[in-house]
Design a protein around this motif. Structure first.
Motif, PDB file in Angstrom:
ATOM      1  N   ALA A 250       3.181   1.567   5.677  1.00 52.90           N
ATOM      2  CA  ALA A 250       3.680   1.355   4.309  1.00 52.90           C
ATOM      3  C   ALA A 250       5.195   1.490   4.266  1.00 52.90           C
ATOM      4  O   ALA A 250       5.881   0.708   3.590  1.00 52.90           O
ATOM      5  CB  ALA A 250       3.029   2.344   3.356  1.00 52.90           C
ATOM      6  N   GLU A 251       5.739   2.440   4.999  1.00 49.76           N
ATOM      7  CA  GLU A 251       7.187   2.621   5.023  1.00 49.76           C
ATOM      8  C   GLU A 251       7.879   1.461   5.718  1.00 49.76           C
ATOM      9  O   GLU A 251       8.944   1.023   5.290  1.00 49.76           O
ATOM     10  CB  GLU A 251       7.534   3.943   5.695  1.00 49.76           C
ATOM     11  CG  GLU A 251       7.130   5.135   4.860  1.00 49.76           C
ATOM     12  CD  GLU A 251       7.312   6.456   5.564  1.00 49.76           C
ATOM     13  OE1 GLU A 251       7.605   6.463   6.777  1.00 49.76           O
ATOM     14  OE2 GLU A 251       7.172   7.482   4.906  1.00 49.76           O
ATOM     15  N   ILE A 252       7.268   0.954   6.765  1.00 52.01           N
ATOM     16  CA  ILE A 252       7.843  -0.204   7.452  1.00 52.01           C
ATOM     17  C   ILE A 252       7.827  -1.417   6.525  1.00 52.01           C
ATOM     18  O   ILE A 252       8.800  -2.169   6.453  1.00 52.01           O
ATOM     19  CB  ILE A 252       7.089  -0.479   8.768  1.00 52.01           C
ATOM     20  CG1 ILE A 252       7.390   0.638   9.772  1.00 52.01           C
ATOM     21  CG2 ILE A 252       7.463  -1.834   9.347  1.00 52.01           C
ATOM     22  CD1 ILE A 252       6.515   0.610  11.001  1.00 52.01           C
ATOM     23  N   ARG A 253       6.727  -1.595   5.782  1.00 50.61           N
ATOM     24  CA  ARG A 253       6.672  -2.694   4.811  1.00 50.61           C
ATOM     25  C   ARG A 253       7.761  -2.544   3.754  1.00 50.61           C
ATOM     26  O   ARG A 253       8.399  -3.521   3.367  1.00 50.61           O
ATOM     27  CB  ARG A 253       5.298  -2.744   4.144  1.00 50.61           C
ATOM     28  CG  ARG A 253       4.242  -3.447   4.937  1.00 50.61           C
ATOM     29  CD  ARG A 253       3.006  -3.723   4.098  1.00 50.61           C
ATOM     30  NE  ARG A 253       2.453  -2.542   3.486  1.00 50.61           N
ATOM     31  CZ  ARG A 253       1.549  -1.730   4.043  1.00 50.61           C
ATOM     32  NH1 ARG A 253       1.105  -1.997   5.254  1.00 50.61           N
ATOM     33  NH2 ARG A 253       1.095  -0.683   3.395  1.00 50.61           N
ATOM     34  N   ASP A 254       7.982  -1.311   3.288  1.00 53.47           N
ATOM     35  CA  ASP A 254       9.034  -1.074   2.305  1.00 53.47           C
ATOM     36  C   ASP A 254      10.405  -1.407   2.875  1.00 53.47           C
ATOM     37  O   ASP A 254      11.245  -2.011   2.210  1.00 53.47           O
ATOM     38  CB  ASP A 254       9.019   0.379   1.834  1.00 53.47           C
ATOM     39  CG  ASP A 254       7.812   0.718   0.988  1.00 53.47           C
ATOM     40  OD1 ASP A 254       7.108  -0.217   0.551  1.00 53.47           O
ATOM     41  OD2 ASP A 254       7.563   1.926   0.773  1.00 53.47           O
ATOM     42  N   HIS A 255      10.628  -1.002   4.111  1.00 52.52           N
ATOM     43  CA  HIS A 255      11.909  -1.273   4.778  1.00 52.52           C
ATOM     44  C   HIS A 255      12.121  -2.787   4.918  1.00 52.52           C
ATOM     45  O   HIS A 255      13.210  -3.297   4.639  1.00 52.52           O
ATOM     46  CB  HIS A 255      11.918  -0.593   6.148  1.00 52.52           C
ATOM     47  CG  HIS A 255      13.129  -0.893   6.954  1.00 52.52           C
ATOM     48  ND1 HIS A 255      14.365  -0.384   6.658  1.00 52.52           N
ATOM     49  CD2 HIS A 255      13.295  -1.677   8.047  1.00 52.52           C
ATOM     50  CE1 HIS A 255      15.239  -0.831   7.537  1.00 52.52           C
ATOM     51  NE2 HIS A 255      14.615  -1.620   8.385  1.00 52.52           N
ATOM     52  N   MET A 256      11.090  -3.498   5.340  1.00 54.15           N
ATOM     53  CA  MET A 256      11.204  -4.945   5.507  1.00 54.15           C
ATOM     54  C   MET A 256      11.403  -5.637   4.157  1.00 54.15           C
ATOM     55  O   MET A 256      12.135  -6.617   4.062  1.00 54.15           O
ATOM     56  CB  MET A 256       9.964  -5.494   6.225  1.00 54.15           C
ATOM     57  CG  MET A 256       9.813  -4.979   7.649  1.00 54.15           C
ATOM     58  SD  MET A 256      11.260  -5.287   8.684  1.00 54.15           S
ATOM     59  CE  MET A 256      11.169  -7.035   8.819  1.00 54.15           C
ATOM     60  N   ALA A 257      10.777  -5.129   3.111  1.00 56.62           N
ATOM     61  CA  ALA A 257      10.975  -5.696   1.778  1.00 56.62           C
ATOM     62  C   ALA A 257      12.425  -5.530   1.340  1.00 56.62           C
ATOM     63  O   ALA A 257      13.009  -6.438   0.732  1.00 56.62           O
ATOM     64  CB  ALA A 257      10.035  -5.038   0.777  1.00 56.62           C
TER      65      ALA A 257
END
Length: 131
Positions: free
Chosen positions: A24-31
């Motif tokens: 989830a944190e990686i998705r947030d970072h990529m967003a």
């Protein structure tokens, strides 16, 4: 089901929960990265349009013998310049909003914290953080 099996299932669920949090944190970072790139693409589109309007006005002045085309050209050149200035102001405003959102972010895993810090400081690959 034995106690050993229950304990193993419990450990696996815990590992899965930790991995889901990291994902989830990686998705947030990529967003956040996609948002920065979208802002830059928008700036480029505005500048391309502003340049096209200004050049169109210049061409209308230089290549025409009609008064109305020269008037249109004189009107289009400042409109293009104003649009270019507006696009840069808009870009900087949105970039500050993105940066402030980034600074207020609190990562929960060590991997994401390291990735977040790399955005704020120059990386080893020579890339400077966006300002």
């Amino acid at each position: 089901m034995s106690d050993a099996d229950k304990e193993l299932i419990k450990k696996l669920k815990k590992k899965l929960k930790v991995q889901e949090q990291k994902n989830a944190e990686i998705r947030d970072h990529m967003a956040a990265e996609r948002t920065i790139f979208a802002n830059e693409r928008t700036l480029m589109a505005y500048l391309r349009t502003a340049m096209t309007i200004s050049v169109g006005g210049f061409v209308a002045i230089k290549l025409s013998d009609d008064l109305y085309l020269e008037i249109i050209g004189v009107i289009l050149i400042p409109i293009g310049i104003i649009l270019g200035v507006y696009s840069f102001i808009r870009y900087r405003h949105k970039q500050r909003i993105i940066e402030n959102h980034h600074q207020g972010y609190c990562p929960t895993s060590h991997e994401h914290e390291r990735a977040h810090d790399d955005l704020l400081q120059p990386g080893e690959n020579g890339k400077q953080p966006s300002t």
